[in-house]
Write an enzyme that holds these catalytic residues in place. Structure first.
Site, PDB file in Angstrom:
ATOM      1  N   CYS A  30      10.337   1.459   2.361  1.00 12.13           N
ATOM      2  CA  CYS A  30      11.297   0.329   2.642  1.00 12.13           C
ATOM      3  C   CYS A  30      12.760   0.919   2.837  1.00 12.13           C
ATOM      4  O   CYS A  30      13.386   0.273   3.256  1.00 12.13           O
ATOM      5  CB  CYS A  30      10.977  -0.686   1.413  1.00 12.13           C
ATOM      6  SG  CYS A  30      11.274   0.077  -0.048  1.00 12.13           S
TER       7      CYS A  30
ATOM      8  N   LYS B 188      -1.998  -8.302  -8.033  1.00 13.50           N
ATOM      9  CA  LYS B 188      -2.925  -7.973  -6.925  1.00 13.50           C
ATOM     10  C   LYS B 188      -2.360  -6.899  -5.997  1.00 13.50           C
ATOM     11  O   LYS B 188      -1.383  -6.888  -5.112  1.00 13.50           O
ATOM     12  CB  LYS B 188      -3.095  -9.256  -5.849  1.00 13.50           C
ATOM     13  CG  LYS B 188      -4.188  -9.290  -4.741  1.00 13.50           C
ATOM     14  CD  LYS B 188      -4.039  -9.816  -3.589  1.00 13.50           C
ATOM     15  CE  LYS B 188      -3.207  -8.958  -2.330  1.00 13.50           C
ATOM     16  NZ  LYS B 188      -3.962  -7.985  -1.779  1.00 13.50           N
TER      17      LYS B 188
ATOM     18  N   GLU C  52      11.031  -8.217  -3.373  1.00 12.44           N
ATOM     19  CA  GLU C  52      11.470  -6.830  -2.884  1.00 12.44           C
ATOM     20  C   GLU C  52      10.840  -6.606  -1.612  1.00 12.44           C
ATOM     21  O   GLU C  52       9.639  -6.298  -1.093  1.00 12.44           O
ATOM     22  CB  GLU C  52      10.907  -5.461  -3.816  1.00 12.44           C
ATOM     23  CG  GLU C  52      11.368  -5.873  -5.174  1.00 12.44           C
ATOM     24  CD  GLU C  52      12.883  -5.133  -5.582  1.00 12.44           C
ATOM     25  OE1 GLU C  52      13.304  -4.510  -4.176  1.00 12.44           O
ATOM     26  OE2 GLU C  52      13.465  -5.193  -6.332  1.00 12.44           O
ATOM     27  N   LEU C  53      11.631  -6.887  -0.511  1.00  8.41           N
ATOM     28  CA  LEU C  53      11.063  -7.033   0.923  1.00  8.41           C
ATOM     29  C   LEU C  53      11.469  -5.977   1.809  1.00  8.41           C
ATOM     30  O   LEU C  53      11.800  -4.711   1.269  1.00  8.41           O
ATOM     31  CB  LEU C  53      11.678  -8.405   1.227  1.00  8.41           C
ATOM     32  CG  LEU C  53      11.186  -9.663   0.511  1.00  8.41           C
ATOM     33  CD1 LEU C  53      11.793 -10.828   1.180  1.00  8.41           C
ATOM     34  CD2 LEU C  53       9.747  -9.744   0.241  1.00  8.41           C
TER      35      LEU C  53
ATOM     36  N   TRP D 137       0.726  -1.312  -0.160  1.00  5.37           N
ATOM     37  CA  TRP D 137      -0.018  -0.124   0.127  1.00  5.37           C
ATOM     38  C   TRP D 137       0.873   1.320  -0.123  1.00  5.37           C
ATOM     39  O   TRP D 137       0.342   2.369  -0.232  1.00  5.37           O
ATOM     40  CB  TRP D 137      -1.095   0.121   1.265  1.00  5.37           C
ATOM     41  CG  TRP D 137      -0.138  -0.436   2.559  1.00  5.37           C
ATOM     42  CD1 TRP D 137      -0.018  -1.548   3.256  1.00  5.37           C
ATOM     43  CD2 TRP D 137       0.648   0.818   3.259  1.00  5.37           C
ATOM     44  NE1 TRP D 137       0.745  -1.392   4.245  1.00  5.37           N
ATOM     45  CE2 TRP D 137       1.354  -0.135   4.458  1.00  5.37           C
ATOM     46  CE3 TRP D 137       1.019   2.025   3.322  1.00  5.37           C
ATOM     47  CZ2 TRP D 137       2.049   0.549   5.376  1.00  5.37           C
ATOM     48  CZ3 TRP D 137       1.805   2.549   3.985  1.00  5.37           C
ATOM     49  CH2 TRP D 137       2.483   1.764   5.149  1.00  5.37           C
ATOM     50  N   ASN D 138       2.229   1.184   0.365  1.00  4.95           N
ATOM     51  CA  ASN D 138       2.893   2.426   0.419  1.00  4.95           C
ATOM     52  C   ASN D 138       3.280   3.140  -0.698  1.00  4.95           C
ATOM     53  O   ASN D 138       3.365   4.446  -0.801  1.00  4.95           O
ATOM     54  CB  ASN D 138       4.095   2.042   1.334  1.00  4.95           C
ATOM     55  CG  ASN D 138       5.025   1.190   0.978  1.00  4.95           C
ATOM     56  OD1 ASN D 138       4.922   0.409  -0.021  1.00  4.95           O
ATOM     57  ND2 ASN D 138       6.437   1.429   1.600  1.00  4.95           N
TER      58      ASN D 138
ATOM     59  N   GLU E  53      11.631  -2.621  11.116  1.00  6.13           N
ATOM     60  CA  GLU E  53      11.268  -1.141  10.383  1.00  6.13           C
ATOM     61  C   GLU E  53      10.288  -0.431  11.289  1.00  6.13           C
ATOM     62  O   GLU E  53       9.232  -0.830  11.636  1.00  6.13           O
ATOM     63  CB  GLU E  53      10.363  -1.581   9.187  1.00  6.13           C
ATOM     64  CG  GLU E  53      11.325  -2.334   8.084  1.00  6.13           C
ATOM     65  CD  GLU E  53      10.296  -2.422   6.925  1.00  6.13           C
ATOM     66  OE1 GLU E  53       9.644  -3.423   7.095  1.00  6.13           O
ATOM     67  OE2 GLU E  53      10.734  -1.792   5.858  1.00  6.13           O
TER      68      GLU E  53
HETATM   69  P1  NAP Z   1       2.437  -7.044   3.535  1.00  4.13           P
HETATM   70  O1  NAP Z   1       1.583  -7.174   4.888  1.00  4.13           O
HETATM   71  O2  NAP Z   1       3.632  -7.846   3.348  1.00  4.13           O
HETATM   72  O3  NAP Z   1       1.594  -6.721   2.294  1.00  4.13           O
HETATM   73  C1  NAP Z   1       2.032  -6.774   0.763  1.00  4.13           C
HETATM   74  C2  NAP Z   1       0.986  -7.315   0.062  1.00  4.13           C
HETATM   75  O4  NAP Z   1       1.026  -8.686   0.364  1.00  4.13           O
HETATM   76  C3  NAP Z   1      -0.371  -6.773   0.189  1.00  4.13           C
HETATM   77  O5  NAP Z   1      -0.922  -6.757  -1.212  1.00  4.13           O
HETATM   78  C4  NAP Z   1      -1.048  -7.858   1.007  1.00  4.13           C
HETATM   79  O6  NAP Z   1      -2.495  -7.945   0.731  1.00  4.13           O
HETATM   80  C5  NAP Z   1      -0.286  -9.057   0.636  1.00  4.13           C
HETATM   81  N1  NAP Z   1      -0.280 -10.120   1.352  1.00  4.13           N
HETATM   82  C6  NAP Z   1      -0.459 -10.062   2.773  1.00  4.13           C
HETATM   83  N2  NAP Z   1      -0.428 -11.497   3.147  1.00  4.13           N
HETATM   84  C7  NAP Z   1      -0.398 -12.303   1.992  1.00  4.13           C
HETATM   85  C8  NAP Z   1      -0.675 -13.633   1.986  1.00  4.13           C
HETATM   86  N3  NAP Z   1      -0.659 -14.522   3.266  1.00  4.13           N
HETATM   87  N4  NAP Z   1      -0.782 -14.155   0.819  1.00  4.13           N
HETATM   88  C9  NAP Z   1      -0.354 -13.167  -0.155  1.00  4.13           C
HETATM   89  N5  NAP Z   1      -0.613 -12.029  -0.375  1.00  4.13           N
HETATM   90  C10 NAP Z   1      -0.548 -11.483   1.071  1.00  4.13           C
HETATM   91  O7  NAP Z   1       3.285  -5.609   3.582  1.00  4.13           O
HETATM   92  P2  NAP Z   1       2.757  -4.107   3.736  1.00  4.13           P
HETATM   93  O8  NAP Z   1       2.639  -3.765   5.079  1.00  4.13           O
HETATM   94  O9  NAP Z   1       1.402  -4.039   3.098  1.00  4.13           O
HETATM   95  O10 NAP Z   1       3.986  -3.053   3.096  1.00  4.13           O
HETATM   96  C11 NAP Z   1       4.977  -2.807   3.943  1.00  4.13           C
HETATM   97  C12 NAP Z   1       6.327  -3.785   3.489  1.00  4.13           C
HETATM   98  O11 NAP Z   1       6.807  -3.480   2.162  1.00  4.13           O
HETATM   99  C13 NAP Z   1       7.375  -3.188   4.562  1.00  4.13           C
HETATM  100  O12 NAP Z   1       8.129  -4.346   4.884  1.00  4.13           O
HETATM  101  C14 NAP Z   1       8.288  -2.515   3.259  1.00  4.13           C
HETATM  102  O13 NAP Z   1       9.390  -2.426   3.492  1.00  4.13           O
HETATM  103  C15 NAP Z   1       7.918  -3.254   2.080  1.00  4.13           C
HETATM  104  N6  NAP Z   1       8.351  -2.719   0.980  1.00  4.13           N
HETATM  105  C16 NAP Z   1       9.393  -3.046   0.449  1.00  4.13           C
HETATM  106  C17 NAP Z   1       9.648  -2.379  -1.013  1.00  4.13           C
HETATM  107  C18 NAP Z   1      10.852  -2.906  -1.561  1.00  4.13           C
HETATM  108  O14 NAP Z   1      11.009  -2.436  -2.844  1.00  4.13           O
HETATM  109  N7  NAP Z   1      11.728  -3.698  -1.302  1.00  4.13           N
HETATM  110  C19 NAP Z   1       8.918  -1.555  -1.460  1.00  4.13           C
HETATM  111  C20 NAP Z   1       7.847  -1.038  -0.857  1.00  4.13           C
HETATM  112  C21 NAP Z   1       7.484  -1.612   0.546  1.00  4.13           C
HETATM  113  P3  NAP Z   1      -3.629  -7.159   1.536  1.00  4.13           P
HETATM  114  O15 NAP Z   1      -3.429  -5.680   1.435  1.00  4.13           O
HETATM  115  O16 NAP Z   1      -4.757  -7.699   0.910  1.00  4.13           O
HETATM  116  O17 NAP Z   1      -3.343  -7.698   2.999  1.00  4.13           O
END
Ligand code: NAP
Length: 483
Positions: free
Chosen positions: A289, A179, A255-256, A155-156, A386
């Site tokens: 991130c 998705k 990309e975590l 979402w970010n 984080e």
């Molecule tokens: P998240 O909880 O991992 O969610 C990311 C995506 O994964 C969302 O679309 C979410 O769907 C989905 N998801 C969650 N649980 C799932 C499952 N069991 N199976 C399949 N999909 C699933 O992360 P977030 O809190 O949204 O985002 C923040 C994280 O992203 C931070 O750790 C940040 O550092 C990282 N990030 C990394 C980068 C990079 O380039 N390295 C860039 C941006 C962000 P729903 O929304 O429907 O739950």
């Protein structure tokens, strides 16, 4: 939503095989600035995800067969349409995600720049000829699109995280199913509307918006027609999805999460370091991130850096992202506010000192004050996790070696930053830091020409740059014999 002048950009259902999927089972999209319902979007299911994958599979052969110049022309049209609608797309993004409008406009241009970049790169997907070991043979190497690419995004950066992946995938000749995060589906659906207007054929770009992340994720990671899976999100979810991909031996990019150190050495330009930190820490209210998470400052300049930083931070404007001059918008939800509060409180309980801010802001219950904490150490949770909020945590160090050890003391390896004017130190430290990206006297490092990605548990694969096509192509070796 009255802020959006082009109503076609407001869509209420998934985009699969070139058509909108509208039905009565809907979920709310909430404005994080005021918790009002912005829109209701039809909830896609795992079955819809399967349909999207099958339509992407059907569309693949024709899209891959297009001359690269044709794919490039269509991608350029998509880029231009996005830029023509930059203001509306930015307002939509601010409404659902919260970031200040100026930043949202920046994100739209940033995401679009990847589409422009890969439209150009599509024409340069070169192969190779290699001298053969015998006179009657020739070795030719070609690069071919991997096939259907499935992606899940956070979402970010609701626009750019999709554009960055789709641009490279479509340029290489792949078809795409994404998705988006359930909190920010509207930007993804607006991108689909413009993809359609740009002439991207049905089935080539699909968006599956729903609340059953697990069910949809099962399809996108396990379906036999998905050749490659690309994920941006947290390390915890990434690990689970990697396991799911393992069964089908799918190609994967991850990309975590990150835990970026920001090091200020005693020979640094302190004013420049403060400005760099403002960019690296407070963009998107600290929810990126690559945000500076651990701020390591050499002891002899620690106090002057902290003083200057505090003065600069007091000038930040916290307000609804649509308000004039807003620099810090809301956090994405209640849970985010609770996490930031808890990390800050546990640091203070363990001996850290609060210099500025320290709680919710009067702008609303999801707004957090720009906060400065001193006397942090490596054992505190705030140094290990984080923060994902506008909290700057300062830690002192004495020697270059100590700074490097502290910086590398994390399972993450996405971005790092350091400020120094000593050329020898610049090369020594840049080499020693175990991170995929290093900002040297620079707090904003990401652009389409550069390879974005991490090492260690921040994942693998690179987005952007000429390396970015590698993740979406297979190398095929042709051996010509009997010549
Ligand atoms: P998240 O909880 O991992 O969610 C990311 C995506 O994964 C969302 O679309 C979410 O769907 C989905 N998801 C969650 N649980 C799932 C499952 N069991 N199976 C399949 N999909 C699933 O992360 P977030 O809190 O949204 O985002 C923040 C994280 O992203 C931070 O750790 C940040 O550092 C990282 N990030 C990394 C980068 C990079 O380039 N390295 C860039 C941006 C962000 P729903 O929304 O429907 O739950």
């Amino acid at each position: 939503m009255q802020h959006i002048s082009c109503k076609a950009l407001i869509q209420h259902g998934s985009f699969i095989n070139g058509s909108w999927q509208l039905h009565d089972n809907r979920f709310d999209v909430i404005n994080p600035a005021n918790q009002e319902v912005l829109a209701q979007v039809a909830t896609a299911t795992a079955a819809d995800a399967e349909q999207a994958v099958l339509s992407a599979e059907l569309a693949f052969a024709a899209w891959a067969a297009q001359p690269a110049a044709k794919r490039a022309e269509i991608l350029q049209r998509w880029y231009q349409l996005i830029m023509q609608h930059q203001d509306d797309l930015a307002r939509l993004l601010t409404l659902e995600q919260g970031k200040p409008l100026a930043e949202a406009k920046g994100e739209i241009a940033y995401g679009a720049s990847y589409i422009q970049w890969f439209a150009e790169e599509a024409k340069r997907l070169y192969g190779d000829t290699i001298p053969a070991p015998s006179a009657d043979k020739r070795i030719i190497v070609q690069r071919q699109p991997v096939g259907v690419v499935a992606a899940i995004t956070p979402w970010n950066f609701p626009n750019a995280m999709i554009a960055r992946k789709a641009a490279a995938a479509l340029a290489a000749g792949c078809t795409f199913v994404v998705k988006p995060a359930q909190q920010t589906p509207l930007s993804a659906l607006a991108l689909a509307e413009l993809a359609d207007q740009a002439g991207i054929p049905a089935g080539v770009f699909n968006v599956v918006a729903g609340t059953d992340a697990k069910g949809i994720g099962e399809v996108l990671t396990r379906h036999e027609k998905v050749a490659k899976f690309s994920f941006t999100g947290s390390t915890a979810v990434g690990k689970q999805l990697l396991k799911q991909c393992a069964d089908g031996v799918k190609r994967v990019s991850m990309e975590l999460g990150g835990n970026a150190p920001f090091i200020v050495f005693d020979d640094a330009d302190i004013d420049a370091a403060v400005q760099g930190l403002m960019l690296a820490k407070f963009r998107n209210a600290g929810q990126t991130c690559v945000c500076a998470n651990r701020i390591l400052v050499q002891r002899s300049v620690y106090q002057s850096f902290a003083d200057k930083l505090a003065i600069t931070m007091t000038q930040l404007t916290v307000a609804d992202g649509l308000a004039d001059g807003s620099q810090i918008g809301p956090l994405i939800d209640d849970k985010a506010v609770a996490k930031v509060t808890q990390l800050q409180q546990s640091a203070l309980d363990q001996g850290a000192t609060l210099l500025l801010g320290g709680g919710c802001h009067s702008a609303g219950k999801q707004f957090f004050q720009p906060t400065l904490i001193s006397d942090v150490n490596a054992d505190m949770a705030i140094s290990k996790e984080e923060i994902f909020g506008p909290v700057a945590a300062l830690m002192a160090f004495d020697t270059e070696q100590e700074a490097i050890e502290l910086a590398n003391n994390t399972e993450y390896g996405l971005a790092a930053y350091f400020y120094s004017r000593d050329i020898g130190r610049v090369f020594r430290v840049a080499q020693a830091l175990q991170f995929g990206m290093v900002g040297i006297n620079e707090g904003a490092i990401s652009n389409a020409a550069a390879p974005f990605g991490g090492v260690k548990q921040s994942g693998y694969g690179r987005e952007g740059s000429h390396y970015g096509l590698d993740d979406y192509t297979d190398i095929k070796y042709l051996c010509l014999g009997g010549l």
